[in-house]
Design an enzyme around this catalytic site. Structure first.
Site, PDB file in Angstrom:
ATOM      1  N   LYS A  14      33.448 -27.075 135.054  1.00 51.78           N
ATOM      2  CA  LYS A  14      33.402 -27.513 133.511  1.00 51.78           C
ATOM      3  C   LYS A  14      33.544 -25.944 132.952  1.00 51.78           C
ATOM      4  O   LYS A  14      34.210 -25.787 132.069  1.00 51.78           O
ATOM      5  CB  LYS A  14      32.059 -28.239 132.878  1.00 51.78           C
ATOM      6  CG  LYS A  14      31.821 -29.657 133.558  1.00 51.78           C
ATOM      7  CD  LYS A  14      30.995 -30.432 132.799  1.00 51.78           C
ATOM      8  CE  LYS A  14      29.315 -29.538 133.195  1.00 51.78           C
ATOM      9  NZ  LYS A  14      28.978 -29.591 134.411  1.00 51.78           N
ATOM     10  N   ARG A  89      24.264 -35.121 127.516  1.00 53.20           N
ATOM     11  CA  ARG A  89      23.798 -35.315 129.004  1.00 53.20           C
ATOM     12  C   ARG A  89      23.172 -36.611 128.812  1.00 53.20           C
ATOM     13  O   ARG A  89      22.500 -37.058 129.988  1.00 53.20           O
ATOM     14  CB  ARG A  89      23.127 -34.238 129.369  1.00 53.20           C
ATOM     15  CG  ARG A  89      23.932 -33.235 130.285  1.00 53.20           C
ATOM     16  CD  ARG A  89      23.142 -31.791 130.723  1.00 53.20           C
ATOM     17  NE  ARG A  89      23.004 -31.367 132.016  1.00 53.20           N
ATOM     18  CZ  ARG A  89      23.812 -30.102 132.038  1.00 53.20           C
ATOM     19  NH1 ARG A  89      24.199 -29.544 131.238  1.00 53.20           N
ATOM     20  NH2 ARG A  89      23.395 -29.810 133.283  1.00 53.20           N
ATOM     21  N   ARG A 123      27.902 -19.676 143.376  1.00 53.77           N
ATOM     22  CA  ARG A 123      28.618 -19.231 142.134  1.00 53.77           C
ATOM     23  C   ARG A 123      27.616 -17.966 141.607  1.00 53.77           C
ATOM     24  O   ARG A 123      26.451 -17.479 142.059  1.00 53.77           O
ATOM     25  CB  ARG A 123      28.165 -20.326 141.313  1.00 53.77           C
ATOM     26  CG  ARG A 123      28.097 -20.038 139.767  1.00 53.77           C
ATOM     27  CD  ARG A 123      28.200 -20.930 138.599  1.00 53.77           C
ATOM     28  NE  ARG A 123      26.831 -21.598 138.780  1.00 53.77           N
ATOM     29  CZ  ARG A 123      26.915 -23.025 138.183  1.00 53.77           C
ATOM     30  NH1 ARG A 123      27.881 -23.455 137.418  1.00 53.77           N
ATOM     31  NH2 ARG A 123      25.596 -23.683 137.996  1.00 53.77           N
ATOM     32  N   ARG A 157      22.445 -17.326 138.866  1.00 52.55           N
ATOM     33  CA  ARG A 157      21.439 -18.249 137.997  1.00 52.55           C
ATOM     34  C   ARG A 157      20.172 -18.281 138.999  1.00 52.55           C
ATOM     35  O   ARG A 157      20.170 -18.748 140.215  1.00 52.55           O
ATOM     36  CB  ARG A 157      21.869 -19.316 137.629  1.00 52.55           C
ATOM     37  CG  ARG A 157      22.742 -19.303 136.296  1.00 52.55           C
ATOM     38  CD  ARG A 157      23.601 -20.211 135.966  1.00 52.55           C
ATOM     39  NE  ARG A 157      22.889 -21.705 136.033  1.00 52.55           N
ATOM     40  CZ  ARG A 157      23.548 -22.726 135.626  1.00 52.55           C
ATOM     41  NH1 ARG A 157      24.663 -22.954 135.191  1.00 52.55           N
ATOM     42  NH2 ARG A 157      22.793 -23.780 135.673  1.00 52.55           N
ATOM     43  N   ARG A 168      18.913 -31.449 140.068  1.00 54.07           N
ATOM     44  CA  ARG A 168      19.855 -31.581 138.830  1.00 54.07           C
ATOM     45  C   ARG A 168      20.944 -32.539 139.249  1.00 54.07           C
ATOM     46  O   ARG A 168      21.390 -33.289 138.206  1.00 54.07           O
ATOM     47  CB  ARG A 168      20.711 -30.152 138.961  1.00 54.07           C
ATOM     48  CG  ARG A 168      19.732 -28.943 138.281  1.00 54.07           C
ATOM     49  CD  ARG A 168      19.950 -27.578 138.663  1.00 54.07           C
ATOM     50  NE  ARG A 168      21.504 -27.212 138.104  1.00 54.07           N
ATOM     51  CZ  ARG A 168      22.064 -26.158 138.555  1.00 54.07           C
ATOM     52  NH1 ARG A 168      21.592 -25.373 139.386  1.00 54.07           N
ATOM     53  NH2 ARG A 168      23.136 -25.916 137.734  1.00 54.07           N
TER      54      ARG A 168
HETATM   55  P1  ADP Z   1      29.837 -26.147 136.008  1.00 56.29           P
HETATM   56  O1  ADP Z   1      30.120 -25.371 134.576  1.00 56.29           O
HETATM   57  O2  ADP Z   1      30.496 -27.468 135.793  1.00 56.29           O
HETATM   58  O3  ADP Z   1      28.460 -26.134 136.324  1.00 56.29           O
HETATM   59  P2  ADP Z   1      31.265 -23.749 137.155  1.00 56.29           P
HETATM   60  O4  ADP Z   1      32.577 -23.922 136.359  1.00 56.29           O
HETATM   61  O5  ADP Z   1      30.209 -22.940 136.906  1.00 56.29           O
HETATM   62  O6  ADP Z   1      30.567 -25.482 137.105  1.00 56.29           O
HETATM   63  O7  ADP Z   1      31.663 -23.972 138.760  1.00 56.29           O
HETATM   64  C1  ADP Z   1      30.782 -24.067 139.619  1.00 56.29           C
HETATM   65  C2  ADP Z   1      31.185 -22.989 140.950  1.00 56.29           C
HETATM   66  O8  ADP Z   1      32.225 -23.844 141.816  1.00 56.29           O
HETATM   67  C3  ADP Z   1      31.596 -21.741 140.559  1.00 56.29           C
HETATM   68  O9  ADP Z   1      31.123 -20.677 141.453  1.00 56.29           O
HETATM   69  C4  ADP Z   1      33.176 -21.777 140.422  1.00 56.29           C
HETATM   70  O10 ADP Z   1      33.768 -20.407 140.802  1.00 56.29           O
HETATM   71  C5  ADP Z   1      33.194 -22.937 141.423  1.00 56.29           C
HETATM   72  N1  ADP Z   1      34.449 -23.915 141.223  1.00 56.29           N
HETATM   73  C6  ADP Z   1      34.884 -24.128 140.002  1.00 56.29           C
HETATM   74  N2  ADP Z   1      36.193 -24.759 140.180  1.00 56.29           N
HETATM   75  C7  ADP Z   1      36.267 -24.896 141.503  1.00 56.29           C
HETATM   76  C8  ADP Z   1      37.464 -25.595 142.351  1.00 56.29           C
HETATM   77  N3  ADP Z   1      38.258 -26.548 141.661  1.00 56.29           N
HETATM   78  N4  ADP Z   1      37.240 -25.374 143.595  1.00 56.29           N
HETATM   79  C9  ADP Z   1      36.387 -24.783 144.274  1.00 56.29           C
HETATM   80  N5  ADP Z   1      35.722 -23.977 143.542  1.00 56.29           N
HETATM   81  C10 ADP Z   1      35.565 -24.218 142.264  1.00 56.29           C
HETATM   82  P1  AMP Z   2      23.800 -26.056 132.981  1.00 50.91           P
HETATM   83  O1  AMP Z   2      24.087 -24.574 132.722  1.00 50.91           O
HETATM   84  O2  AMP Z   2      24.867 -26.747 132.094  1.00 50.91           O
HETATM   85  O3  AMP Z   2      24.085 -26.090 134.570  1.00 50.91           O
HETATM   86  O4  AMP Z   2      22.321 -26.363 132.466  1.00 50.91           O
HETATM   87  C1  AMP Z   2      21.150 -25.545 133.205  1.00 50.91           C
HETATM   88  C2  AMP Z   2      20.136 -26.395 132.932  1.00 50.91           C
HETATM   89  O5  AMP Z   2      19.785 -26.410 131.352  1.00 50.91           O
HETATM   90  C3  AMP Z   2      19.963 -27.984 133.067  1.00 50.91           C
HETATM   91  O6  AMP Z   2      19.760 -27.969 134.608  1.00 50.91           O
HETATM   92  C4  AMP Z   2      18.801 -28.334 132.108  1.00 50.91           C
HETATM   93  O7  AMP Z   2      17.699 -28.028 132.616  1.00 50.91           O
HETATM   94  C5  AMP Z   2      19.288 -27.835 130.908  1.00 50.91           C
HETATM   95  N1  AMP Z   2      20.433 -28.146 130.024  1.00 50.91           N
HETATM   96  C6  AMP Z   2      21.607 -27.660 130.017  1.00 50.91           C
HETATM   97  N2  AMP Z   2      22.199 -28.644 128.973  1.00 50.91           N
HETATM   98  C7  AMP Z   2      21.513 -29.722 128.740  1.00 50.91           C
HETATM   99  C8  AMP Z   2      21.709 -30.841 127.974  1.00 50.91           C
HETATM  100  N3  AMP Z   2      22.724 -31.186 127.244  1.00 50.91           N
HETATM  101  N4  AMP Z   2      20.460 -31.603 127.891  1.00 50.91           N
HETATM  102  C9  AMP Z   2      19.350 -31.354 128.601  1.00 50.91           C
HETATM  103  N5  AMP Z   2      19.288 -30.371 129.267  1.00 50.91           N
HETATM  104  C10 AMP Z   2      20.192 -29.381 129.223  1.00 50.91           C
END
Ligand code: ADP
Ligand code: AMP
Length: 210
Positions: A14, A89, A123, A157, A168
């Site tokens: 995302k 969420r 990541r 992170r 998660r």
């Molecule tokens: P989210 O915001 O949904 O938690 P991220 O955008 O941070 O996910 O992506 C999670 C990890 O996967 C990051 O390390 C990113 O570089 C990698 N990633 C994102 N899109 C792809 C893809 N299409 N194929 C492989 N790895 C990806």
């Molecule tokens: P994310 O960066 O989206 O992966 O979120 C990291 C963590 O933040 C999650 O595992 C939750 O603990 C909290 N969090 C983020 N967004 C939300 C949401 N919309 N509702 C509840 N918890 C959230």
């Protein structure tokens, strides 16, 4: 334009896609995860409350999240809508959102569970501009230098570890995935296969938004 929701499990891509479509949509990325991490780093009351849930891989209570969002969308850059990343969420969050702003598209990025752990555990992000990378799937082009801004400091992170990822994912399946049906019934839900090359996904999202 109305607001857009980027929907999907943790690690679906995302944030990666939000950064890539920000220019085309003209909408700012609003990530509740990023807002919470900023609150934790700043040591605010919200951050202190949120941290124990985040560390355990559980969702932060709805009222905390809804208050953050209500505040954020007052900002001047949000006047034409925003791109929500990781929000809503839960059904109560989606109901609160429907009272705050119009959502025109929900983009659901689908990635199978077995891919999620490897994505999250590899990541890392730029400490300066927050560009998202992956050790194997999406590394920086030149070792130690951010492609986007040229900075040389990267972060991982605290919750990006194999144990927390499973919690998660559990929270996603139990509390977040029911939202798919809620948005499908509104006719604004677009499913995108997220288990492909990053560019292909971006193209599909931009087509869905047209
Ligand atoms: P989210 O915001 O949904 O938690 P991220 O955008 O941070 O996910 O992506 C999670 C990890 O996967 C990051 O390390 C990113 O570089 C990698 N990633 C994102 N899109 C792809 C893809 N299409 N194929 C492989 N790895 C990806
Ligand atoms: P994310 O960066 O989206 O992966 O979120 C990291 C963590 O933040 C999650 O595992 C939750 O603990 C909290 N969090 C983020 N967004 C939300 C949401 N919309 N509702 C509840 N918890 C959230």
């Amino acid at each position: 334009m109305d607001s857009i929701v980027l929907f999907g499990p943790p690690g679906a891509g995302k944030g990666t896609q939000a950064q890539r479509i920000m220019e085309s949509t003209g909408l700012p990325q609003v990530s509740t995860g990023d807002m919470l991490r900023a609150a934790v780093a700043a040591g605010t009351a919200t951050g202190i409350e949120a941290k124990r849930y985040m560390d355990a891989g559980q969702l932060v209570p709805d009222e905390v999240i809804i208050a953050l969002i209500k505040d954020r969308i007052q900002d001047s850059d949000a006047s034409n809508g925003v791109m929500f990343d990781g929000f809503p969420r839960t059904i109560p969050q989606a109901e609160a959102l429907s009272e705050i702003t119009e959502v025109s598209h929900v983009i659901a990025i689908e990635v199978p569970d077995e891919r999620i752990v490897e994505r999250i555990c590899g990541r890392y992000t730029c400490g300066s501009c927050s560009a998202v990378y992956h050790d194997t799937f999406n590394p920086v082009s030149v070792e130690g230098i951010c492609d986007n801004c040229g900075a040389g400091e990267f972060k991982r992170r605290a919750d990006d570890n194999a144990d927390t990822v499973l919690s998660r994912l559990g929270a996603y399946h139990d509390q977040t995935s029911p939202l798919a049906q809620w948005y499908e019934s509104k006719g604004i839900f677009h499913v995108i296969d997220g288990d492909r090359a990053i560019d292909e996904i971006t193209n599909d999202i931009l087509s869905a938004l047209k």
